[in-house]
Enzyme design. Structure first.
Site, mmCIF file in Angstrom:
data_model
loop_
_atom_site.group_PDB
_atom_site.id
_atom_site.type_symbol
_atom_site.label_atom_id
_atom_site.label_comp_id
_atom_site.label_asym_id
_atom_site.label_seq_id
_atom_site.Cartn_x
_atom_site.Cartn_y
_atom_site.Cartn_z
ATOM 1 N N GLU A 1 0.840 -1.198 0.000
ATOM 2 C CA GLU A 1 0.000 0.000 0.000
ATOM 3 C C GLU A 1 0.876 1.250 0.000
ATOM 4 O OE1 GLU A 1 -3.061 -0.987 2.941
ATOM 5 O OE2 GLU A 1 -4.021 -2.241 1.437
HETATM 6 C C1 HEC Z 1 -3.186 0.750 -2.040
HETATM 7 C C2 HEC Z 1 -4.581 1.024 -1.727
HETATM 8 C C3 HEC Z 1 -4.898 1.494 -0.341
HETATM 9 C C4 HEC Z 1 -4.405 2.588 0.337
HETATM 10 C C5 HEC Z 1 -3.325 3.550 -0.117
HETATM 11 C C6 HEC Z 1 -5.135 2.671 1.574
HETATM 12 N N1 HEC Z 1 -6.050 1.664 1.644
HETATM 13 FE FE1 HEC Z 1 -7.442 1.408 3.073
HETATM 14 N N2 HEC Z 1 -7.878 -0.408 2.326
HETATM 15 C C7 HEC Z 1 -7.356 -0.937 1.165
HETATM 16 C C8 HEC Z 1 -7.711 -2.347 1.090
HETATM 17 C C9 HEC Z 1 -7.341 -3.291 -0.034
HETATM 18 C C10 HEC Z 1 -8.430 -2.637 2.256
HETATM 19 C C11 HEC Z 1 -8.933 -4.015 2.696
HETATM 20 C C12 HEC Z 1 -7.708 -4.726 3.227
HETATM 21 C C13 HEC Z 1 -7.975 -5.906 4.141
HETATM 22 O O1 HEC Z 1 -9.120 -6.152 4.487
HETATM 23 O O2 HEC Z 1 -6.999 -6.576 4.526
HETATM 24 C C14 HEC Z 1 -8.537 -1.388 3.008
HETATM 25 C C15 HEC Z 1 -9.270 -1.229 4.179
HETATM 26 C C16 HEC Z 1 -9.495 -0.002 4.775
HETATM 27 C C17 HEC Z 1 -10.472 0.271 5.795
HETATM 28 C C18 HEC Z 1 -11.449 -0.735 6.389
HETATM 29 C C19 HEC Z 1 -12.826 -0.510 5.886
HETATM 30 C C20 HEC Z 1 -13.724 -1.684 6.074
HETATM 31 O O3 HEC Z 1 -14.908 -1.577 5.721
HETATM 32 O O4 HEC Z 1 -13.282 -2.749 6.550
HETATM 33 C C21 HEC Z 1 -10.365 1.597 6.131
HETATM 34 C C22 HEC Z 1 -11.192 2.364 7.143
HETATM 35 C C23 HEC Z 1 -9.286 2.139 5.339
HETATM 36 N N3 HEC Z 1 -8.793 1.146 4.519
HETATM 37 C C24 HEC Z 1 -8.783 3.415 5.468
HETATM 38 C C25 HEC Z 1 -7.565 3.811 4.898
HETATM 39 C C26 HEC Z 1 -6.802 4.982 5.303
HETATM 40 C C27 HEC Z 1 -7.179 5.939 6.407
HETATM 41 C C28 HEC Z 1 -5.701 5.045 4.487
HETATM 42 C C29 HEC Z 1 -4.559 6.028 4.523
HETATM 43 C C30 HEC Z 1 -3.795 6.067 5.759
HETATM 44 C C31 HEC Z 1 -5.801 3.900 3.573
HETATM 45 N N4 HEC Z 1 -6.921 3.165 3.884
HETATM 46 C C32 HEC Z 1 -4.924 3.640 2.534
HETATM 47 C C33 HEC Z 1 -6.648 -0.246 0.228
HETATM 48 C C34 HEC Z 1 -5.928 0.909 0.516
#
Ligand code: HEC
Ligand code: HEC
Length: 342
Positions: A144
């Site tokens: 990420e």
């Molecule tokens: C490269 C793409 C990417 C980036 C950059 C990213 N995310 Fe995500 N995010 C994901 C993915 C894929 C998941 C699911 C991962 C898992 O379940 O293991 C996720 C899950 C989440 C969730 C959980 C939501 C749920 O319904 O379960 C939240 C809240 C979230 N991210 C917030 C953030 C925040 C705040 C940042 C920055 C600090 C961020 N993400 C950066 C791809 C990204």
């Protein structure tokens, strides 16, 4: 149990005193559906976190950090890259793409951040209890943003305006730690809620949904979807997956839920804006996702017509996004660690 509740209700209130809308509304409540509260005190009691209470300076700072790609090693990827607030809080691709164009190693789809405050667990396997904790994950994850904690703290503290913003938000003696940076992003996320016509209906405005949406809501309940898609989020809890049969794209990626095979039920709010669907983004059409749910979770066939009706209802869950003014981010200084593409 539900039948009893409905029967009791009819007996107590008297069927003649109730219109069809009132009945549908009462039925929805008895099936565990809840609106986003329309009074601010009740809402705050749900979205606030006593460990890091919401305030305007924190929301503004958290918003800047949410949009700041300098929290990533490359200096190119922000939270908004994958949770694009102009795209329903998601990214519109099957599996997330992060640092060095890396596809999520488990082929996981980015869930929406809108209304994620209403989830009881975060991530597809529910491994994080709340947003402040959750935000620490993606910043560090290799696929990420790939930024070690120290790099993130060094970048933020090298920028005088950020130091000022932290003082405004947390007081003059604040120590800017990695945990604080993640937590203040969480404060901003807690404000990303999207009230919809469906909420107006559940809050008592019987004209907020049209007759097709109401018919779809009724079918959604009758089919048993509310067994898992309930509460304010219409999801957000851990539930068994592939209860009745195997998901047709189960082999795409290697995700199989938590240690008990449970999967975080996604919110259905704004679902019309967040294709593709399922943990691995295997399904692009909402009606197909609804039919797949019928067969894998309920062991029933949902006809094309029924799927369409439920999809019409789900469209009423598209909510009003608060207007987000794209923040001007404070400039880096000579002390700011440089971006790295490795
Ligand atoms: C490269 C793409 C990417 C980036 C950059 C990213 N995310 Fe995500 N995010 C994901 C993915 C894929 C998941 C699911 C991962 C898992 O379940 O293991 C996720 C899950 C989440 C969730 C959980 C939501 C749920 O319904 O379960 C939240 C809240 C979230 N991210 C917030 C953030 C925040 C705040 C940042 C920055 C600090 C961020 N993400 C950066 C791809 C990204
Ligand atoms: C037994 C619990 C359960 C039932 C019943 C259930 N769902 Fe789900 N639903 C889930 C879970 C868990 C997921 C996530 C599955 C995955 O991606 O691994 C999900 C995913 C979805 C998705 C995709 C969401 C997204 O963002 O990717 C839709 C749409 C959906 N369900 C609609 C429905 C409808 C409509 C019904 C009724 C016909 C229904 N569900 C019944 C638990 C359930």
């Amino acid at each position: 149990m539900r039948l009893i509740t409905n029967a009791l209700l009819l007996a107590v209130v008297g069927i003649s005193a109730l219109g069809a809308e009132d009945l549908l509304l009462e039925k929805a409540k008895s099936y565990g559906l809840e609106p986003i509260p329309n009074d601010i005190d009740t809402l705050m009691s749900i979205i606030n976190d006593k460990n890091d209470p919401i305030s305007y300076p924190k929301i503004e700072l958290g918003k800047k950090l949410y949009f700041d790609p300098r929290l990533s090693k490359s200096g190119l990827i922000s939270c908004n890259t994958c949770h694009n607030l102009a795209l329903g809080g998601a990214d519109g691709v099957s599996a997330a793409i992060g640092h060095k164009w890396t596809i999520n190693p488990h082929h996981l789809n980015s869930p929406t951040v809108f209304n994620s405050v209403f989830n009881q667990a975060q991530f597809w396997d529910g491994r994080s209890p709340h947003l402040a904790d959750q935000a620490q994950g993606p910043i560090q994850a290799d696929a990420e943003m790939a930024a070690p904690q120290k790099l993130v703290v060094d970048r933020v503290t090298s920028i005088p305006q950020y130091v000022e913003d932290f003082k405004k938000a947390y007081g003059a003696n604040v120590k800017i730690t990695f945990e604080k940076i993640a937590s203040v992003i969480g404060v901003f996320e807690r404000t990303l809620i999207t009230p919809s016509p469906y909420d107006d209906f559940l809050n008592g405005n019987e004209n907020a949904l049209n007759s097709k949406e109401k018919a779809g809501l009724d079918l959604f309940m009758e089919k048993g979807c509310t067994a898992c898609h309930n509460g304010i989020a219409l999801g957000g809890t851990m539930q068994p997956f592939q209860v009745a049969s195997q998901y047709k794209f189960a082999s795409l990626g290697d995700f199989s839920g938590d240690e008990n095979g449970m999967v975080k039920t996604p919110t259905l709010r704004n679902i019309a804006e967040t294709a593709p669907y399922f943990h691995n983004g295997g399904i692009w059409e909402l009606e197909e996702a609804i039919q797949e749910m019928g067969s894998i979770q309920l062991g029933i066939d949902i006809s094309d017509k029924e799927a369409k009706s439920i999809a019409v209802f789900l469209g009423s869950l598209t909510g009003k996004k608060s207007q987000i003014i794209y923040p001007v981010l404070p400039p880096s200084t000579k002390n700011t660690p440089k971006p790295s593409a490795d």
